[in-house]
Design an enzyme around this catalytic site. Structure first.
Site, PDB file in Angstrom:
ATOM      1  N   ASN A 153       0.855  -1.195   0.000  1.00  0.00           N
ATOM      2  CA  ASN A 153       0.000   0.000   0.000  1.00  0.00           C
ATOM      3  C   ASN A 153       0.885   1.236   0.000  1.00  0.00           C
ATOM      4  O   ASN A 153       2.106   1.127  -0.011  1.00  0.00           O
ATOM      5  CB  ASN A 153      -0.952  -0.026   1.207  1.00  0.00           C
ATOM      6  N   PHE A 198      -3.712   3.359  15.311  1.00  0.00           N
ATOM      7  CA  PHE A 198      -3.999   4.432  14.365  1.00  0.00           C
ATOM      8  C   PHE A 198      -5.155   4.017  13.488  1.00  0.00           C
ATOM      9  O   PHE A 198      -5.361   2.830  13.248  1.00  0.00           O
ATOM     10  CB  PHE A 198      -2.764   4.739  13.503  1.00  0.00           C
ATOM     11  N   LYS A 220       8.622 -17.285 -10.470  1.00  0.00           N
ATOM     12  CA  LYS A 220       7.811 -16.227 -11.070  1.00  0.00           C
ATOM     13  C   LYS A 220       6.638 -16.845 -11.844  1.00  0.00           C
ATOM     14  O   LYS A 220       6.828 -17.782 -12.631  1.00  0.00           O
ATOM     15  CB  LYS A 220       8.690 -15.407 -12.017  1.00  0.00           C
ATOM     16  N   ASP A 280      -4.311  -6.085   5.233  1.00  0.00           N
ATOM     17  CA  ASP A 280      -5.335  -6.907   5.883  1.00  0.00           C
ATOM     18  C   ASP A 280      -5.262  -8.351   5.394  1.00  0.00           C
ATOM     19  O   ASP A 280      -5.620  -9.269   6.122  1.00  0.00           O
ATOM     20  CB  ASP A 280      -6.723  -6.319   5.612  1.00  0.00           C
TER      21      ASP A 280
HETATM   22  N1  CTP Z   1      -3.260  -3.062  12.473  1.00  0.00           N
HETATM   23  C1  CTP Z   1      -2.470  -4.093  12.904  1.00  0.00           C
HETATM   24  N2  CTP Z   1      -2.511  -5.289  12.259  1.00  0.00           N
HETATM   25  C2  CTP Z   1      -3.326  -5.486  11.202  1.00  0.00           C
HETATM   26  C3  CTP Z   1      -4.133  -4.434  10.745  1.00  0.00           C
HETATM   27  C4  CTP Z   1      -4.077  -3.228  11.399  1.00  0.00           C
HETATM   28  O1  CTP Z   1      -1.737  -3.918  13.862  1.00  0.00           O
HETATM   29  N3  CTP Z   1      -3.341  -6.651  10.604  1.00  0.00           N
HETATM   30  C5  CTP Z   1      -3.235  -1.793  13.194  1.00  0.00           C
HETATM   31  C6  CTP Z   1      -2.630  -0.627  12.443  1.00  0.00           C
HETATM   32  O2  CTP Z   1      -1.257  -0.513  12.692  1.00  0.00           O
HETATM   33  C7  CTP Z   1      -3.411   0.541  13.021  1.00  0.00           C
HETATM   34  C8  CTP Z   1      -4.774  -0.038  13.235  1.00  0.00           C
HETATM   35  O3  CTP Z   1      -4.565  -1.427  13.434  1.00  0.00           O
HETATM   36  O4  CTP Z   1      -2.917   0.917  14.283  1.00  0.00           O
HETATM   37  C9  CTP Z   1      -5.641   0.188  12.044  1.00  0.00           C
HETATM   38  O5  CTP Z   1      -6.727  -0.639  12.119  1.00  0.00           O
HETATM   39  P1  CTP Z   1      -7.509  -1.112  10.825  1.00  0.00           P
HETATM   40  O6  CTP Z   1      -8.701  -1.821  11.329  1.00  0.00           O
HETATM   41  O7  CTP Z   1      -6.633  -1.773   9.860  1.00  0.00           O
HETATM   42  O8  CTP Z   1      -7.845   0.287  10.301  1.00  0.00           O
HETATM   43  P2  CTP Z   1      -8.367   0.694   8.939  1.00  0.00           P
HETATM   44  O9  CTP Z   1      -7.596   0.065   7.837  1.00  0.00           O
HETATM   45  O10 CTP Z   1      -8.476   2.181   9.000  1.00  0.00           O
HETATM   46  O11 CTP Z   1      -9.727  -0.053   9.096  1.00  0.00           O
HETATM   47  P3  CTP Z   1     -11.052  -0.208   8.328  1.00  0.00           P
HETATM   48  O12 CTP Z   1     -10.871   0.376   6.989  1.00  0.00           O
HETATM   49  O13 CTP Z   1     -11.184  -1.679   8.360  1.00  0.00           O
HETATM   50  O14 CTP Z   1     -11.977   0.531   9.209  1.00  0.00           O
END
Ligand code: CTP
Length: 412
Positions: free
Chosen positions: A220, A334, A298, A288
């Site tokens: 990302n 965050f 590859k 995620d």
């Molecule tokens: N985080 C983590 N491990 C993951 C996913 C996220 O530690 N596998 C942490 C990130 O570092 C951040 C927070 O969780 O502190 C973000 O949560 P997340 O649910 O991923 O936030 P968004 O992507 O903003 O969520 P959504 O779009 O699902 O609301």
């Protein structure tokens, strides 16, 4: 043997005598060395000893007509392959950070088009003074490199970080800066008397990279800037900081121990290994999902489409927040939200079991339109179990400093 040329700028400090040994090492290694002595430097080493060791006339004065006729100061600053400042005093660093040019040394530093490597030396309180910290950060951002200072007993009788690195370590850092040697040791931690002294804080930052095959992957657009700024701000307040970082193009902040990872699974393992910690700040944009299978070879085109099956990654933040003997006292997550920032952040706080969520408003509301990854400013709301608090929009560094202060207060 090296055929490179070093312009050595010697500042004023009790440690300046070590520069003679450094010069000897450089000459032995085949380097050409020319030296500039500042007025204060002249109090500690003589032009005579430096001239004898370098085999070149030492420069001390910007307005020395004879020396200027031989090689002008602009030419001198460009003659070198690397400029080395040792000892780099608070005064020299301050002048360089501010772009001042009121003597030969500062003028050469402003005129050079080469990398500058500084070996600071000063009293520990001076070294941890916010203005020196600020100047060092500025110079790092300008591309300067640093070696040391070391920790230890100082000439003034105090103990801490501020001793000039040993000549051998500066020599290694010179080789490294010229791409000729082993990497230099990491800079000494700023061990100021900050509110986080003695605390260990774990920070995650950057994106993760989830491989599909040896050349492709999912990632990302997180730049890592906010997480790195937070790690730096925590170190500035005296914390021992472990920064677990996904792939970024950023320099490690001063005084921070950095562990590089690629995938979410590696990040999770590195976080677990870094425990115990007093606080954890999870800033990373963790993917995620990851491809269920990362191909060893590859994947070739076959003329049709392709399907990559994804499986969910563990939630590192939720895992760290779980009750248990290794749970940090304060766990901060965050979140990026485009609307209803406080409400969604409060829900996330409960769902993940952390103590605070720093919610970043990435919506369309601000003057600058949508905030994009990699931007310099953030608009955040701090959500705790007691409620939500919108912070003034600010630079990532401002937000990092404010958050570090708050963490300091919470861990008191
Ligand atoms: N985080 C983590 N491990 C993951 C996913 C996220 O530690 N596998 C942490 C990130 O570092 C951040 C927070 O969780 O502190 C973000 O949560 P997340 O649910 O991923 O936030 P968004 O992507 O903003 O969520 P959504 O779009 O699902 O609301």
């Amino acid at each position: 043997m090296s055929d490179k040329r070093i312009l050595l700028i010697v500042g004023g400090g009790i440690a300046a005598y070590k520069v003679l040994e450094l010069t000897r090492l450089l000459r032995k290694g085949g380097f050409g060395v020319r030296a500039i002595l500042t007025r204060a430097g002249e109090r500690f080493v003589t032009p005579m000893s430096l001239t004898a060791l370098t085999g070149e006339p030492v420069r001390t004065d910007l307005f020395d007509l004879g020396a200027e006729a031989e090689m002008g100061h602009i030419e001198l600053s460009r003659w070198a392959d690397l400029v080395v400042v040792a000892p780099a005093t608070a005064d020299l660093l301050g002048k360089a950070a501010g772009g001042l040019a009121d003597d030969l040394a500062s003028t050469a530093l402003l005129a050079t088009d080469k990398t500058v490597l500084a070996a600071p030396a000063m009293n520990v309180r001076m070294w941890s003074h916010p203005s020196v910290v600020r100047n060092v950060r500025q110079l790092e951002a300008d591309g300067w490199r640093f070696v040391g200072p070391d920790e230890g007993e100082m000439a003034c009788g105090e103990f801490g970080a501020g001793r000039l690195s040993e000549p051998e370590a500066i020599y290694d850092a010179i080789l490294d800066a010229l791409g000729q040697g082993r990497p230099a040791p990491p800079p000494a931690r700023l061990s100021g008397p900050g509110p986080l002294k003695g605390r260990h804080v774990l920070v995650t930052a950057g994106p993760t990279f989830e491989p599909i095959d040896p050349v492709r992957g999912l990632t990302n657009r997180s730049s890592g800037k906010q997480g790195y700024a937070i790690a730096g701000a925590l170190a500035e307040l005296g914390a021992r900081v472990t920064l677990v970082s996904g792939p970024t193009a950023l320099e490690t902040p001063w005084g921070v121990e950095r562990i590089d990872v690629e995938t979410a699974l590696e990040m999770e393992a590195a976080c677990r290994n870094a425990l115990p910690a007093d606080a954890a700040v999870m800033v990373a944009a963790v993917a995620d999902w990851r491809p269920e299978i990362a191909a060893d070879l590859k994947v070739k085109k076959t003329g049709g489409g392709a399907t990559v099956r994804l499986v969910e990654n563990p939630d590192i933040l939720a895992g760290l927040s779980r009750k248990g003997s290794t749970r940090p006292r304060l766990v901060v997550g965050f979140a990026a939200e485009t609307h209803d920032v406080a409400r969604y952040a409060a829900e996330k706080l409960m769902a993940k079991g952390c103590d605070w969520i720093v919610a970043n408003d990435v919506g369309l509301g601000g003057e600058g339109g949508p905030q994009v990854f990699g931007a310099e400013t953030n608009h955040v709301t701090l959500v705790t179990r007691k409620g939500a608090e919108a912070w003034e929009p600010g630079s990532k560094r401002d937000i990092a400093r404010k958050l570090a202060q708050r963490i300091g207060e919470a861990l008191k």
